[in-house]
Design an enzyme around this catalytic site. Structure first.
Site, PDB file in Angstrom:
ATOM      1  N   CYS A  85       0.884  -7.994   5.203  1.00 22.46           N
ATOM      2  CA  CYS A  85       0.425  -6.614   5.008  1.00 22.46           C
ATOM      3  C   CYS A  85      -1.071  -6.474   4.743  1.00 22.46           C
ATOM      4  O   CYS A  85      -1.813  -7.437   4.772  1.00 22.46           O
ATOM      5  CB  CYS A  85       1.270  -5.949   3.931  1.00 22.46           C
ATOM      6  SG  CYS A  85       2.972  -5.647   4.499  1.00 22.46           S
ATOM      7  N   ASP A  86      -1.447  -5.237   4.406  1.00 25.37           N
ATOM      8  CA  ASP A  86      -2.801  -4.719   4.583  1.00 25.37           C
ATOM      9  C   ASP A  86      -3.933  -5.570   4.026  1.00 25.37           C
ATOM     10  O   ASP A  86      -4.866  -5.911   4.725  1.00 25.37           O
ATOM     11  CB  ASP A  86      -2.891  -3.318   3.967  1.00 25.37           C
ATOM     12  CG  ASP A  86      -1.947  -2.343   4.642  1.00 25.37           C
ATOM     13  OD1 ASP A  86      -0.868  -2.774   5.053  1.00 25.37           O
ATOM     14  OD2 ASP A  86      -2.286  -1.166   4.748  1.00 25.37           O
ATOM     15  N   LYS A  87      -3.942  -5.870   2.728  1.00 23.73           N
ATOM     16  CA  LYS A  87      -5.035  -6.640   2.134  1.00 23.73           C
ATOM     17  C   LYS A  87      -4.678  -8.107   2.042  1.00 23.73           C
ATOM     18  O   LYS A  87      -5.546  -8.940   1.765  1.00 23.73           O
ATOM     19  CB  LYS A  87      -5.369  -6.120   0.723  1.00 23.73           C
ATOM     20  CG  LYS A  87      -5.569  -4.627   0.639  1.00 23.73           C
ATOM     21  CD  LYS A  87      -6.536  -4.102   1.683  1.00 23.73           C
ATOM     22  CE  LYS A  87      -6.400  -2.615   1.902  1.00 23.73           C
ATOM     23  NZ  LYS A  87      -5.097  -2.153   2.341  1.00 23.73           N
ATOM     24  N   SER A 139      -5.608   5.145   5.123  1.00 22.64           N
ATOM     25  CA  SER A 139      -4.574   4.254   5.629  1.00 22.64           C
ATOM     26  C   SER A 139      -4.730   4.101   7.132  1.00 22.64           C
ATOM     27  O   SER A 139      -5.214   5.001   7.823  1.00 22.64           O
ATOM     28  CB  SER A 139      -3.199   4.843   5.308  1.00 22.64           C
ATOM     29  OG  SER A 139      -2.196   4.256   6.114  1.00 22.64           O
ATOM     30  N   ASP A 199       0.814  -1.211   0.000  1.00 18.90           N
ATOM     31  CA  ASP A 199       0.000   0.000   0.000  1.00 18.90           C
ATOM     32  C   ASP A 199       0.848   1.261   0.000  1.00 18.90           C
ATOM     33  O   ASP A 199       0.491   2.264  -0.624  1.00 18.90           O
ATOM     34  CB  ASP A 199      -0.931   0.011   1.218  1.00 18.90           C
ATOM     35  CG  ASP A 199      -2.162  -0.851   0.996  1.00 18.90           C
ATOM     36  OD1 ASP A 199      -2.099  -1.756   0.143  1.00 18.90           O
ATOM     37  OD2 ASP A 199      -3.175  -0.629   1.671  1.00 18.90           O
ATOM     38  N   CYS A 211       4.824  -1.780   8.654  1.00 16.98           N
ATOM     39  CA  CYS A 211       5.134  -0.458   9.216  1.00 16.98           C
ATOM     40  C   CYS A 211       4.902  -0.418  10.721  1.00 16.98           C
ATOM     41  O   CYS A 211       3.957  -1.011  11.232  1.00 16.98           O
ATOM     42  CB  CYS A 211       4.339   0.620   8.499  1.00 16.98           C
ATOM     43  SG  CYS A 211       4.722   0.723   6.731  1.00 16.98           S
ATOM     44  N   GLU A 262      -6.942   4.439  -0.606  1.00 12.70           N
ATOM     45  CA  GLU A 262      -6.578   5.106   0.648  1.00 12.70           C
ATOM     46  C   GLU A 262      -6.087   6.515   0.344  1.00 12.70           C
ATOM     47  O   GLU A 262      -5.495   6.772  -0.702  1.00 12.70           O
ATOM     48  CB  GLU A 262      -5.476   4.326   1.364  1.00 12.70           C
ATOM     49  CG  GLU A 262      -5.953   3.025   1.953  1.00 12.70           C
ATOM     50  CD  GLU A 262      -4.867   2.293   2.727  1.00 12.70           C
ATOM     51  OE1 GLU A 262      -5.213   1.354   3.443  1.00 12.70           O
ATOM     52  OE2 GLU A 262      -3.686   2.659   2.592  1.00 12.70           O
TER      53      GLU A 262
END
EC number: 4.2.1.9
Length: 553
Positions: A119-121, A470, A78, A191, A444
Site C-alpha cells: 500500500c501507499d507509503k 489520495s 490510508d 484498492c 490526504e
C-alpha cells in the site's frame, strides 16, 4: 557473503549458537542469508494476504539454495486513517518503515532481501530502503483487489467515499450506502483503481525492481504466488551476481518511471515518492521533470478514478509491460531489471494475452486518451515553488477557471462547511496548514474531494491545498502547494473572496491581488501555534517541503 561476518570462524560460535537456536543447521550456515521483509498485518486489506506471499518467497529461496529469515514492518491503511487525526501519521510512516528495514538488515548482515509491501507509503518505504542499503533486493508488491459489484456494475473504495456525499444530498438512500459499504471492497489487495498503491507498484516494475507482470497481478491470482516464488529463486542468483539496486536504477530509470506514470494517469503522490526515492539512490529528481515529461508523454489508459476501467482490465490488457511496449520509442530500453535483462530484452519475450482487448483498453501514441500525461505541475503567485494536479482526471471545463476563494484552516473545517452546503458552484476551496510541517504529516483530502464528488460539485468547484490528495481523487484538485502555509507561503495569505486563477494548459496558479497587497499581508503574517508531541514533533522539525518529496533529514 556479507553474512559470513556473523557465522564464520571460531569467534562467531556465540552468533552461530543463537542462529542454531532458531533451527539453522550447519549446512545452512554455508548458504546466503536472505531477509524476507514483510509488511503483513491484519488491518490493511492490501496486506492481509502477504503472509501467504512470504511463504511462497521463502519456498523459492529454499528452492534456489538460500536461507530465508522473515521480519515485519509497520503499515498504515490510508483508507482507514482517512478523514481524522490518523491521516497525519501516514506519510511520516514512510521514513519509519525505511529506517526499520535498515536497522534489521544492517544489524543481522543479510546477503540480500525480498521486499513484500502493497500500500501507499509502505511501497515507497521499502523502495527507499533498497536504495539506501544497496544490497541485492527484489520487490514483490502484493497486488490489486478485485473490484466489487453493486447495482450491476463494478465498484471500489472510491465509490463508497463518494457515496457519502451523494447520501448527504439525498441522491442515494441509507440502504444504497450500506450496499456500497458491504460489497464495494472485495477482499485482499490494494484498492481496485489506479490509486497510489497501484501506481507505486507500477513504478516499482517500471524502475526494474520487480519481475515483469508483478504490478498488476491481483492479490488473489495464482500468478501472484508464482511471481513471489520466482522472486525468491531470483534473489539467490542476484546475490551471486552482486546485482544491487543502484546497479539497476539510474536517473534514466526514473525518467522511464515518470513516463509510465504519465501514461497510466497515476497518483499525484508519485511527485512525493519518486523524488524521495531518488534521494536515497543518491540522485536529484526535481519536480519540474514530471511536468517536462508529462508534456511529451501521452495518457494511454482510462483507469479509475479518472476513467471507467479497473486494475483488472489493465492486467488483462498486458499491464505495465504493455504500456512499456507502447512507449518503447520514448523509453530508455537499455536499463537493467532484477531479472538480469534489460527492459528492451524483456519486451522481446512479452506475450500479451488477448491482444484485441489490449488495443481496446490501452491506447497508442497515435491514438491516446489524452495527448499529455496524467500529471501537471502548476506555478504562479499562489505556488511559487510548485503545485500538482492530476490533469487526466479533471473535467475539461475546469482546466481554466477563475473563482472566489473559500478559505479553511484545516481539513475538518472544510469538511464541515462542505457538508453544510456552504460551498457553491464556481468557488475555489482553499485548505491550508495541512502541509508536511503544518499538518504535520501532509494529510490526504479524500474525504473532502469525495464529498464534493458525491454532491456533484467537482465539475464546478476547485480545491487547492498545501496538503495532498489520495490517488483516488478526481476533479480540479490541486495539492502540494509550496511553500506551505506554515512557512509563510502565499497560500497562508489568501482571504475569503480573493479571486484565484487556475490555468492547467498554461501551468498557472495565481492569486489575483497586487504585489503590494501580498507584501502587506506577508508583513502582518503570524503562523498559528500548535502543540505537537511524540513522533510528529520530531517529524515536523526535520521534514522538508512537498516540492522536494517531503524528504526527512
Amino acid at each position: 557473503m556479507r553474512s559470513d561476518i556473523i557465522k564464520e570462524g571460531p569467534e562467531r560460535a556465540p552468533n552461530r549458537s543463537l542462529l542454531k537456536a532458531t533451527g539453522v543447521t550447519d549446512s545452512e550456515m554455508r548458504k546466503p542469508f536472505i531477509a524476507v521483509v514483510n509488511s503483513w498485518n491484519d488491518i490493511i486489506p492490501g496486506h492481509m494476504h502477504l503472509n501467504k506471499l512470504a511463504d511462497a518467497v521463502k519456498a523459492g529461496i529454499r528452492n534456489a539454495g538460500g536461507v530465508p529469515f522473515e521480519f515485519h514492518t509497520i503499515g498504515v491503511c490510508d483508507g482507514i486513517a482517512m478523514g481524522h487525526e490518523g491521516m497525519k501519521y501516514s506519510l511520516p510512516s514512510r521514513e519509519i518503515i525505511e529506517d526499520t528495514i535498515e536497522l534489521m538488515v544492517k544489524a543481522h548482515q543479510f546477503d540480500g532481501m525480498v521486499l513484500i509491501p502493497t500500500c501507499d507509503k509502505i511501497v515507497p518505504g521499502h523502495l527507499m530502503a533498497a536504495g539506501r542499503l544497496d544490497i541485492p533486493a527484489i520487490v514483490v508488491t502484493g497486488g490489486p483487489m478485485l473490484p466489487g459489484y453493486v447495482d450491476d456494475s463494478y465498484k471500489d473504495f472510491i465509490s463508497v467515499s463518494e457515496g457519502v456525499g451523494a447520501h448527504r444530498i439525498g441522491k442515494i438512500s441509507d440502504d444504497d450506502l450500506k450496499e456500497l459499504e458491504n460489497f464495494a471492497c472485495n477482499g485482499a489487495g490494494s484498492c481496485a483503481g489506479m490509486y497510489t498503491a497501484n501506481t507505486m507498484a507500477c513504478m516499482t516494475e517500471a524502475l526494474g525492481l520487480s519481475l515483469p507482470g508483478c504490478a498488476t497481478a491481483h492479490a488473489v491470482d495464482a500468478k501472484k504466488v508464482r511471481i513471489a516464488k520466482e522472486s525468491g529463486e531470483r534473489i539467490v542468483e542476484m546475490i551471486k551476481e552482486n546485482l544491487t539496486p543502484r546497479k539497476i536504477v539510474t536517473y534514466k530509470s526514473f525518467e522511464n518511471g515518470i513516463m509510465v506514470d504519465m501514461a497510466v494517469g497515476g497518483s499525484t503522490n508519485t511527485t512525493l515518492h519518486l523524488p524521495a526515492l531518488a534521494h536515497e539512490f543518491g540522485l536529484n529528481l526535481p519536480l519540474e521533470k514530471f511536468d517536462e515529461l508529462s508534456r511529451t508523454t501521452p495518457h494511454l489508459i482510462s483507469l479509475r478514478p479518472g476513467g471507467s476501467n479497473f486494475m483488472l482490465h489493465f492486467d488483462r490488457a498486458g499491464g505495465v509491460q504493455a504500456i512499456i511496449q507502447r512507449l518503447s520509442s520514448k523509453l530508455h530500453l537499455e536499463q537493467r531489471t532484477v531479472n538480469g535483462k534489460t527492459i528492451g530484452e524483456n519486451l522481446k519475450e512479452l506475450d500479451i494475452v488477448n491482444p484485441k482487448l489490449n488495443k481496446e483498453i490501452i491506447g497508442t501514441l497515435e491514438n491516446p486518451i489524452h495527448a499529455q500525461g496524467g500529471i501537471a505541475v502548476l506555478k504562479g503567485s499562489l505556488a511559487p515553488e510548485g503545485a500538482v494536479v492530476k490533469q487526466a482526471a479533471v473535467d475539461p471545463g475546469m482546466h481554466v477557471h477563475t473563482g472566489p476563494a473559500r478559505v479553511y484552516d484545516g481539513e475538518k473545517a472544510a469538511m464541515e462547511s462542505i457538508l453544510a452546503g456552504n460551498v457553491k458552484p464556481g468557488d475555489v476551496v482553499i485548505i491550508r496548514y495541512e502541509g508536511p510541517k503544518g499538518g504535520p504529516g501532509m494529510r490526504e483530502m479524500l474525504a473532502v474531494t469525495a464529498a464534493l464528488g458525491g454532491m456533484g460539485l467537482l465539475e464546478s468547484v476547485a480545491l487547492i491545498t498545501d496538503g495532498r490528495f489520495s490517488g483516488g481523487t478526481r476533479g480540479p484538485c490541486i495539492g502540494h502547494v509550496s511553500p506551505e502555509a506554515t512557512e509563510g507561503g502565499p497560500i497562508a495569505l489568501v482571504k475569503d473572496g480573493d479571486m484565484i486563477e487556475i490555468n492547467i494548459p498554461e501551468r498557472a496558479l495565481n492569486i489575483k491581488i497586487s504585489e503590494e497587497e501580498l507584501k502587506q499581508r506577508k508583513a502582518a503574517f503570524v503562523p498559528p501555534k500548535t502543540e505537537i508531541t511524540g513522533y510528529l514533533a520530531r517529524y515536523q522539525r526535520s521534514v522538508h517541503s512537498a516540492n522536494t518529496g517531503g524528504i526527512v533529514d
